[in-house]
Design an enzyme around this catalytic site. Structure first.
Site, short mmCIF file in Angstrom:
data_model
loop_
_atom_site.label_atom_id
_atom_site.label_comp_id
_atom_site.label_asym_id
_atom_site.label_seq_id
_atom_site.Cartn_x
_atom_site.Cartn_y
_atom_site.Cartn_z
CB SER A 95 41.87 46.97 35.79
OG SER A 95 43.08 46.99 35.36
CE LYS A 98 42.49 43.52 33.02
NZ LYS A 98 43.22 44.83 33.20
CB SER A 153 43.88 42.86 37.18
OG SER A 153 43.36 43.88 36.40
#
Length: 408
Positions: A95, A98, A153
């Site tokens: 993640s 991101k 997230s």
């Protein structure tokens, strides 16, 4: 010598057989203009394996027993790299990708824009994904969606924002364009949320580039520093009113490490843990990225240890490299979110699976990994033969590499 010549002849024959394919379909192997394999983005030493540090008198020793497969300590303002360990090693980013998503998409929509979520926008999210809890046929403000991205997230929030941006594929293409504009040549984007996908990789160096660029946007900085927030809930069938529920930032250092600004953590079953942290002390902002240490908690412990070292080592080490600046193509710096305008810009890149991962620049690095640089032949056989051989070897390696699919 005979054996060496025989192997060389076999290599030349293999390359000669492959050249017609390369010439017929250049789009599949076309690579951007990049430095030669002997150099690494940010400096030669960043392409060498192992720990790179250049201490002066009185410099503190680096933390002992670091287990991360790759890490880097840099100054966010100057871009100087204070120390690094295999910073160009290509690994699944989870993640932390991101960060690039936010740096790419966040400037495009006013935070007060309201969007009604369609059912298709929260379909086809990978099994096991982290979610903030978005429901179809309900209205959400853009700023709520971004809190879902940064705090929880939430892959569902990423998907909704991607649809607002023109779709998943367009967003992936724009993220790849953005990575290349930042000279993040180790990064290959397949999914906008960082969910484990075949061939999706980045590096500690590239993730630091993304964080440095993102922190220049005040809205990015605000979201990644937010510890808790209220998120819109579903409609109450009895009252017809919407409730809300609390969400908390999954960054375990936020609020615990002195001066921590953010930025983003990521963990998957197959990729392990990765963390990009930024902290400010005495007017200095440091960035630390740690990828794939021995355990989930170690990613936070080792980030804190490297931040401590970086602040103590300031002025007592000579830089071993530099975070490069963004390539300017007339677009300038990203604007803040509130001043952005809806819509998408940039030239679409090839579809996510059209380009072979092996055509990406090597970016140096060391210490294993199926997408690491391949050694050049020691006997000069011509630039075409060497280039063809590298493509063949890397394709063979890339075809064997399979990342798992479980996203946190």
């Amino acid at each position: 010598m005979l054996t060496s010549r025989h192997n060389l002849a076999q290599l030349c024959a293999a390359v000669a057989a492959a050249l017609p394919v390369l010439l017929v379909a250049p789009a599949a192997v076309a690579a951007p203009q990049v430095p030669p394999p002997s150099t690494a983005v940010g400096g030669e030493r960043l392409g060498l394996p192992g720990v790179q540090v250049n201490p002066l008198a009185g410099a503190p020793a680096l933390p002992r027993d670091l287990t991360g497969q790759s890490w880097i300590v840099s100054d966010a303002a100057s871009g100087e790299v204070l120390a690094a360990y295999n910073p160009h090693l290509r690994l699944p980013p989870a993640s932390t990708l991101k960060i690039l998503f936010a740096d790419t998409v966040l400037p495009k929509f006013d935070r007060n824009t309201v969007h009604r979520v369609a059912d298709e926008e929260i379909q086809n999210i990978g099994p096991g994904s982290s979610l903030v809890g978005i429901k179809e046929n309900l209205d959400y403000r853009v700023e709520d969606l971004w809190r879902g991205v940064f705090l929880s997230s939430g892959n569902d929030a990423v998907h909704v924002l991607s649809f607002m941006n023109g779709g998943i594929r367009r967003t992936v293409n724009e993220m790849q364009d953005r990575a290349e504009a930042l000279q993040a040549w180790d990064t290959r984007v397949i999914s906008p949320d960082g969910y484990d996908m075949d061939g999706q990789v980045s590096s500690a160096y590239d993730l630091s580039l993304f964080a440095r660029a993102g922190l220049r946007n005040p809205d990015f900085r605000m979201y990644c520093a937010t510890r808790e927030a209220m998120f819109p809930g579903a409609l109450d069938r009895n009252t017809g009113r919407r409730g809300s529920f609390g969400i908390a930032n999954t960054d375990r250092l936020l609020g615990k490490y002195p001066g921590l600004i953010g930025v983003k953590n990521g963990t998957t079953t197959n990729a392990g843990s990765t963390f990009v942290g930024a902290a400010e002390r005495n007017g200095r902002t440091l960035l630390v990225t740690v990828m794939h240490p021995a355990s989930y908690q170690r990613v936070y412990d080792e980030t804190a240890e490297l931040l401590d070292w970086g602040f103590a080592a300031a002025g007592k080490v000579q830089p071993v490299g530099r975070l490069v600046e963004e390539k300017q193509a007339g677009g300038g710096e990203p604007t803040g979110q509130a001043g952005g305008t809806p819509g998408a810009t940039g030239t679409p890149a090839p579809p996510p699976h059209a380009a072979d991962t092996a055509t990406r620049p090597t970016g140096g690095g060391g210490g294993g990994g199926g997408l690491d640089p391949v050694g050049w032949p020691t006997v000069a056989v011509g630039a075409v033969v060497a280039a063809g051989a590298v493509v063949l070897v890397r394709r063979r390696r890339a075809s064997r590499r399979r990342w798992g699919r479980f996203e946190c």
